[in-house]
Design a protein around this motif. Structure first.
Motif, short mmCIF file in Angstrom:
data_model
loop_
_atom_site.label_atom_id
_atom_site.label_comp_id
_atom_site.label_asym_id
_atom_site.label_seq_id
_atom_site.Cartn_x
_atom_site.Cartn_y
_atom_site.Cartn_z
N THR A 2 37.61 17.28 13.60
CA THR A 2 38.35 16.02 13.59
C THR A 2 37.90 15.15 14.76
O THR A 2 37.51 15.64 15.82
CB THR A 2 39.87 16.29 13.71
OG1 THR A 2 40.11 17.06 14.87
CG2 THR A 2 40.38 17.02 12.49
N ARG A 16 43.53 21.54 11.91
CA ARG A 16 42.79 20.72 10.95
C ARG A 16 41.37 21.24 10.78
O ARG A 16 40.83 21.23 9.67
CB ARG A 16 42.78 19.26 11.40
CG ARG A 16 44.16 18.60 11.28
CD ARG A 16 44.11 17.14 11.63
NE ARG A 16 43.38 16.41 10.60
CZ ARG A 16 42.78 15.25 10.81
NH1 ARG A 16 42.79 14.69 12.01
NH2 ARG A 16 42.14 14.65 9.82
N TRP A 19 41.51 24.19 8.47
CA TRP A 19 41.69 23.77 7.08
C TRP A 19 40.43 23.12 6.53
O TRP A 19 40.08 23.31 5.36
CB TRP A 19 42.89 22.83 6.93
CG TRP A 19 44.18 23.57 6.90
CD1 TRP A 19 45.19 23.51 7.82
CD2 TRP A 19 44.61 24.49 5.90
NE1 TRP A 19 46.22 24.34 7.45
CE2 TRP A 19 45.88 24.96 6.27
CE3 TRP A 19 44.04 24.99 4.73
CZ2 TRP A 19 46.60 25.88 5.52
CZ3 TRP A 19 44.75 25.91 3.97
CH2 TRP A 19 46.02 26.35 4.37
N ALA A 20 39.74 22.36 7.34
CA ALA A 20 38.50 21.71 6.89
C ALA A 20 37.45 22.76 6.51
O ALA A 20 36.69 22.58 5.56
CB ALA A 20 37.95 20.79 7.98
N GLU A 22 38.21 25.83 5.44
CA GLU A 22 38.69 26.59 4.29
C GLU A 22 38.84 25.75 3.02
O GLU A 22 38.65 26.25 1.93
CB GLU A 22 40.04 27.25 4.64
CG GLU A 22 39.93 28.28 5.74
CD GLU A 22 38.98 29.42 5.40
OE1 GLU A 22 39.03 29.94 4.28
OE2 GLU A 22 38.17 29.78 6.29
N VAL A 23 39.24 24.49 3.18
CA VAL A 23 39.44 23.61 2.03
C VAL A 23 38.80 22.26 2.37
O VAL A 23 39.49 21.27 2.67
CB VAL A 23 40.95 23.44 1.70
CG1 VAL A 23 41.14 22.69 0.38
CG2 VAL A 23 41.67 24.77 1.67
N ASP A 25 37.49 19.79 0.86
CA ASP A 25 37.71 18.57 0.09
C ASP A 25 39.09 17.96 0.32
O ASP A 25 39.38 16.89 -0.22
CB ASP A 25 37.52 18.87 -1.41
CG ASP A 25 38.55 19.85 -1.93
OD1 ASP A 25 38.76 20.89 -1.27
OD2 ASP A 25 39.15 19.58 -2.99
N LEU A 26 39.94 18.59 1.11
CA LEU A 26 41.30 18.10 1.32
C LEU A 26 41.38 17.26 2.59
O LEU A 26 40.96 17.70 3.67
CB LEU A 26 42.28 19.28 1.42
CG LEU A 26 43.75 18.92 1.59
CD1 LEU A 26 44.27 18.14 0.38
CD2 LEU A 26 44.57 20.19 1.80
N ASP A 27 41.95 16.07 2.48
CA ASP A 27 42.15 15.19 3.64
C ASP A 27 43.40 15.66 4.38
O ASP A 27 44.51 15.58 3.86
CB ASP A 27 42.32 13.75 3.17
CG ASP A 27 42.56 12.78 4.32
OD1 ASP A 27 42.49 13.19 5.50
OD2 ASP A 27 42.83 11.61 4.02
N THR A 28 43.22 16.13 5.60
CA THR A 28 44.34 16.63 6.40
C THR A 28 44.85 15.60 7.40
O THR A 28 45.60 15.94 8.32
CB THR A 28 43.96 17.93 7.15
OG1 THR A 28 42.89 17.62 8.05
CG2 THR A 28 43.56 19.03 6.18
#
Length: 175
Positions: A2, A16, A19-20, A22-23, A25-28
């Motif tokens: 980030t 974040r 999560w970036a 691991e996932v 494509d998801l905007d955290t």
């Protein structure tokens, strides 16, 4: 990773990043704002609760007497006005009122308009303790904000107010 303009990273940045990874494509980004608000609230809660405990109050009890104090003279409200303002159940309020009455900070009397209802009034001791506890709380909370420049505090206040109003408006549409 980030973005951070000053290069310092906090707990939310680390979450974040995880999560970036691991996932991806998801905007955290919502976590960058709301996650920080939540985390800050949890970090300052013990200090605020400790301040109130120093005055023989828990946070819920302080909320009741502060609501009465803010109402202005004669510092009296009905239980319905109190629990509506505090957004708690009537049962939760009753428990607090019993403790506050035993401590001599409030007294309850029958309502002159409705014999089935009562009026809750802040005692002189309740008014004094409320003000002392509130002053101590504001000093404590000011210390938490001391790392921000006055203009930064003002900007943050304005943004949080706008976010608060937008969330309230959105949630009221969902009702």
């Amino acid at each position: 990773m980030t973005a951070n303009p000053k290069g310092s990273r906090d707990h939310v940045d680390r979450l974040r990043d995880q999560w970036a990874r691991e996932v991806p494509d998801l905007d955290t980004f919502p976590m960058a704002v709301l996650g920080r608000i939540y985390r800050i609230s949890n970090l300052v809660r013990p200090s605020i609760e400790g301040t109130f405990a120093g005055f023989g109050l828990d946070r819920g009890e302080f909320d009741v007497i502060a609501t009465l104090r803010r109402s202005g003279p004669p510092y009296r409200l009905t239980p319905t006005e109190l629990y509506t303002s505090l957004m708690i159940s009537s049962g939760g309020l009753t428990h607090r009122l019993v403790r506050l009455e035993k401590a001599g900070l409030i007294h309850r009397e029958p309502s002159p308009e409705d014999g089935r209802s009562t009026i809750v009034e802040l005692t002189a001791e309740g008014r004094a303790r409320t003000e002392k506890a509130f002053r101590a709380d504001m000093a404590d909370e000011a210390d938490f904000l001391a790392g921000l420049m006055p203009a930064e505090r003002q900007a943050l206040e304005g943004l949080l107010r706008r976010l608060h109003l937008e969330i309230e408006k959105r949630l009221s549409r969902d009702d």
